[in-house]
Write a protein that holds these residues in place. Structure first.
Motif, PDB file in Angstrom:
ATOM      1  N   THR A   1       0.846  -1.192   0.000  1.00  0.00           N
ATOM      2  CA  THR A   1       0.000   0.000   0.000  1.00  0.00           C
ATOM      3  C   THR A   1       0.883   1.245   0.000  1.00  0.00           C
ATOM      4  OG1 THR A   1      -0.175  -0.085   2.422  1.00  0.00           O
ATOM      5  CG2 THR A   1      -1.975  -1.077   1.167  1.00  0.00           C
ATOM      6  N   THR A   2       0.344   2.299  -0.583  1.00  0.00           N
ATOM      7  CA  THR A   2       1.035   3.579  -0.657  1.00  0.00           C
ATOM      8  C   THR A   2       0.194   4.616   0.079  1.00  0.00           C
ATOM      9  OG1 THR A   2       1.928   2.963  -2.807  1.00  0.00           O
ATOM     10  CG2 THR A   2       1.978   5.295  -2.244  1.00  0.00           C
ATOM     11  N   HIS A   3       0.865   5.417   0.894  1.00  0.00           N
ATOM     12  CA  HIS A   3       0.188   6.433   1.690  1.00  0.00           C
ATOM     13  C   HIS A   3       0.946   7.746   1.528  1.00  0.00           C
ATOM     14  CE1 HIS A   3      -1.737   3.036   3.782  1.00  0.00           C
ATOM     15  NE2 HIS A   3      -0.557   2.466   3.613  1.00  0.00           N
ATOM     16  N   PHE A   4       0.215   8.853   1.496  1.00  0.00           N
ATOM     17  CA  PHE A   4       0.841  10.169   1.375  1.00  0.00           C
ATOM     18  C   PHE A   4       0.583  10.961   2.649  1.00  0.00           C
ATOM     19  CE2 PHE A   4       0.217   8.724  -2.928  1.00  0.00           C
ATOM     20  CZ  PHE A   4       1.430   9.035  -3.520  1.00  0.00           C
ATOM     21  N   VAL A   5       1.645  11.566   3.171  1.00  0.00           N
ATOM     22  CA  VAL A   5       1.539  12.364   4.394  1.00  0.00           C
ATOM     23  C   VAL A   5       2.253  13.696   4.191  1.00  0.00           C
ATOM     24  CG1 VAL A   5       1.417  10.330   5.900  1.00  0.00           C
ATOM     25  CG2 VAL A   5       3.628  11.394   5.464  1.00  0.00           C
ATOM     26  N   GLU A   6       1.874  14.657   4.994  1.00  0.00           N
ATOM     27  CA  GLU A   6       2.552  15.954   5.025  1.00  0.00           C
ATOM     28  C   GLU A   6       3.482  15.957   6.234  1.00  0.00           C
ATOM     29  OE1 GLU A   6       2.214  18.624   2.906  1.00  0.00           O
ATOM     30  OE2 GLU A   6       0.874  17.456   1.638  1.00  0.00           O
ATOM     31  N   ALA A   7       4.732  16.375   6.016  1.00  0.00           N
ATOM     32  CA  ALA A   7       5.705  16.428   7.097  1.00  0.00           C
ATOM     33  C   ALA A   7       6.802  17.433   6.751  1.00  0.00           C
ATOM     34  CB  ALA A   7       6.317  15.054   7.331  1.00  0.00           C
ATOM     35  N   LEU A   8       7.406  18.005   7.772  1.00  0.00           N
ATOM     36  CA  LEU A   8       8.479  18.968   7.553  1.00  0.00           C
ATOM     37  C   LEU A   8       9.768  18.287   7.110  1.00  0.00           C
ATOM     38  CD1 LEU A   8       7.936  21.373  10.587  1.00  0.00           C
ATOM     39  CD2 LEU A   8       7.491  21.835   8.173  1.00  0.00           C
ATOM     40  N   GLU A   9      10.037  17.092   7.664  1.00  0.00           N
ATOM     41  CA  GLU A   9      11.276  16.392   7.347  1.00  0.00           C
ATOM     42  C   GLU A   9      11.038  14.892   7.406  1.00  0.00           C
ATOM     43  OE1 GLU A   9      13.299  16.493  11.733  1.00  0.00           O
ATOM     44  OE2 GLU A   9      13.631  18.221  10.447  1.00  0.00           O
ATOM     45  N   ILE A  10      12.020  14.134   6.965  1.00  0.00           N
ATOM     46  CA  ILE A  10      11.854  12.686   6.861  1.00  0.00           C
ATOM     47  C   ILE A  10      11.613  12.034   8.228  1.00  0.00           C
ATOM     48  CG2 ILE A  10      14.298  12.107   6.940  1.00  0.00           C
ATOM     49  CD1 ILE A  10      13.604   9.965   4.715  1.00  0.00           C
ATOM     50  N   ALA A  11      12.196  12.567   9.284  1.00  0.00           N
ATOM     51  CA  ALA A  11      11.992  11.983  10.608  1.00  0.00           C
ATOM     52  C   ALA A  11      10.512  12.038  11.002  1.00  0.00           C
ATOM     53  CB  ALA A  11      12.845  12.704  11.650  1.00  0.00           C
ATOM     54  N   GLU A  12       9.864  13.131  10.690  1.00  0.00           N
ATOM     55  CA  GLU A  12       8.438  13.266  10.972  1.00  0.00           C
ATOM     56  C   GLU A  12       7.624  12.330  10.075  1.00  0.00           C
ATOM     57  OE1 GLU A  12       4.917  16.665  10.984  1.00  0.00           O
ATOM     58  OE2 GLU A  12       6.974  17.271  10.544  1.00  0.00           O
ATOM     59  N   ALA A  13       8.035  12.195   8.817  1.00  0.00           N
ATOM     60  CA  ALA A  13       7.359  11.271   7.901  1.00  0.00           C
ATOM     61  C   ALA A  13       7.508   9.831   8.394  1.00  0.00           C
ATOM     62  CB  ALA A  13       7.929  11.410   6.492  1.00  0.00           C
ATOM     63  N   LEU A  14       8.688   9.492   8.923  1.00  0.00           N
ATOM     64  CA  LEU A  14       8.898   8.153   9.470  1.00  0.00           C
ATOM     65  C   LEU A  14       7.994   7.902  10.675  1.00  0.00           C
ATOM     66  CD1 LEU A  14      10.340   5.439   9.610  1.00  0.00           C
ATOM     67  CD2 LEU A  14      12.176   6.573  10.897  1.00  0.00           C
ATOM     68  N   ASP A  15       7.850   8.885  11.535  1.00  0.00           N
ATOM     69  CA  ASP A  15       6.942   8.742  12.685  1.00  0.00           C
ATOM     70  C   ASP A  15       5.519   8.445  12.204  1.00  0.00           C
ATOM     71  OD1 ASP A  15       8.978   9.200  14.491  1.00  0.00           O
ATOM     72  OD2 ASP A  15       8.468  11.321  14.787  1.00  0.00           O
ATOM     73  N   LYS A  16       5.089   9.148  11.169  1.00  0.00           N
ATOM     74  CA  LYS A  16       3.749   8.922  10.625  1.00  0.00           C
ATOM     75  C   LYS A  16       3.656   7.554   9.962  1.00  0.00           C
ATOM     76  CE  LYS A  16       2.604  13.782  10.232  1.00  0.00           C
ATOM     77  NZ  LYS A  16       2.073  14.860   9.409  1.00  0.00           N
ATOM     78  N   ALA A  17       4.716   7.135   9.299  1.00  0.00           N
ATOM     79  CA  ALA A  17       4.741   5.810   8.671  1.00  0.00           C
ATOM     80  C   ALA A  17       4.613   4.711   9.726  1.00  0.00           C
ATOM     81  CB  ALA A  17       6.032   5.632   7.871  1.00  0.00           C
ATOM     82  N   LYS A  18       5.278   4.896  10.850  1.00  0.00           N
ATOM     83  CA  LYS A  18       5.191   3.913  11.936  1.00  0.00           C
ATOM     84  C   LYS A  18       3.770   3.814  12.476  1.00  0.00           C
ATOM     85  CE  LYS A  18       9.993   4.292  13.455  1.00  0.00           C
ATOM     86  NZ  LYS A  18      10.892   4.770  14.536  1.00  0.00           N
ATOM     87  N   LEU A  19       3.080   4.928  12.548  1.00  0.00           N
ATOM     88  CA  LEU A  19       1.687   4.909  13.011  1.00  0.00           C
ATOM     89  C   LEU A  19       0.786   4.173  12.009  1.00  0.00           C
ATOM     90  CD1 LEU A  19       1.330   8.552  14.368  1.00  0.00           C
ATOM     91  CD2 LEU A  19       1.415   6.440  15.699  1.00  0.00           C
ATOM     92  N   ILE A  20       1.010   4.403  10.731  1.00  0.00           N
ATOM     93  CA  ILE A  20       0.226   3.711   9.707  1.00  0.00           C
ATOM     94  C   ILE A  20       0.490   2.211   9.775  1.00  0.00           C
ATOM     95  CG2 ILE A  20      -0.136   3.429   7.219  1.00  0.00           C
ATOM     96  CD1 ILE A  20       0.625   6.475   6.999  1.00  0.00           C
ATOM     97  N   ALA A  21       1.770   1.832   9.896  1.00  0.00           N
ATOM     98  CA  ALA A  21       2.129   0.412   9.982  1.00  0.00           C
ATOM     99  C   ALA A  21       1.500  -0.230  11.227  1.00  0.00           C
ATOM    100  CB  ALA A  21       3.650   0.243  10.001  1.00  0.00           C
TER     101      ALA A  21
END
Length: 72
Positions: free
Chosen positions: A31-51
């Motif tokens: 699956t592919t998900h799109f998120v808004e984030a200031l930097e990759i660390a924040e995007a990773l945090d959001k990815a962990k929540l999705i997972a």
């Protein structure tokens, strides 16, 4: 703020019913998900929540994050 593309795989538990049946019960394989984030660390945090949400399905064994890329 940047848009990030997150790719997560869904690995099912094996029930003995066959790979396609197990995958069907667990959800789409990739699956592919799109998120808004200031930097990759924040995007990773959001990815962990999705997972974690994907792993909430009792038929899912693992939900590894396989990609995080800046979209655009």
């Amino acid at each position: 703020m940047s848009r990030w593309c997150i790719t997560i795989e869904t690995w099912p538990f094996s029930t003995g019913a066959g790979q396609s049946e197990d995958q069907k019960a667990a959800g789409e394989r990739v699956t592919t998900h799109f998120v808004e984030a200031l930097e990759i660390a924040e995007a990773l945090d959001k990815a962990k929540l999705i997972a974690a949400g994907i792993k909430h399905n009792p038929r899912v064994w693992e939900a590894p994050i396989t990609g995080i890329t800046k979209d655009g």
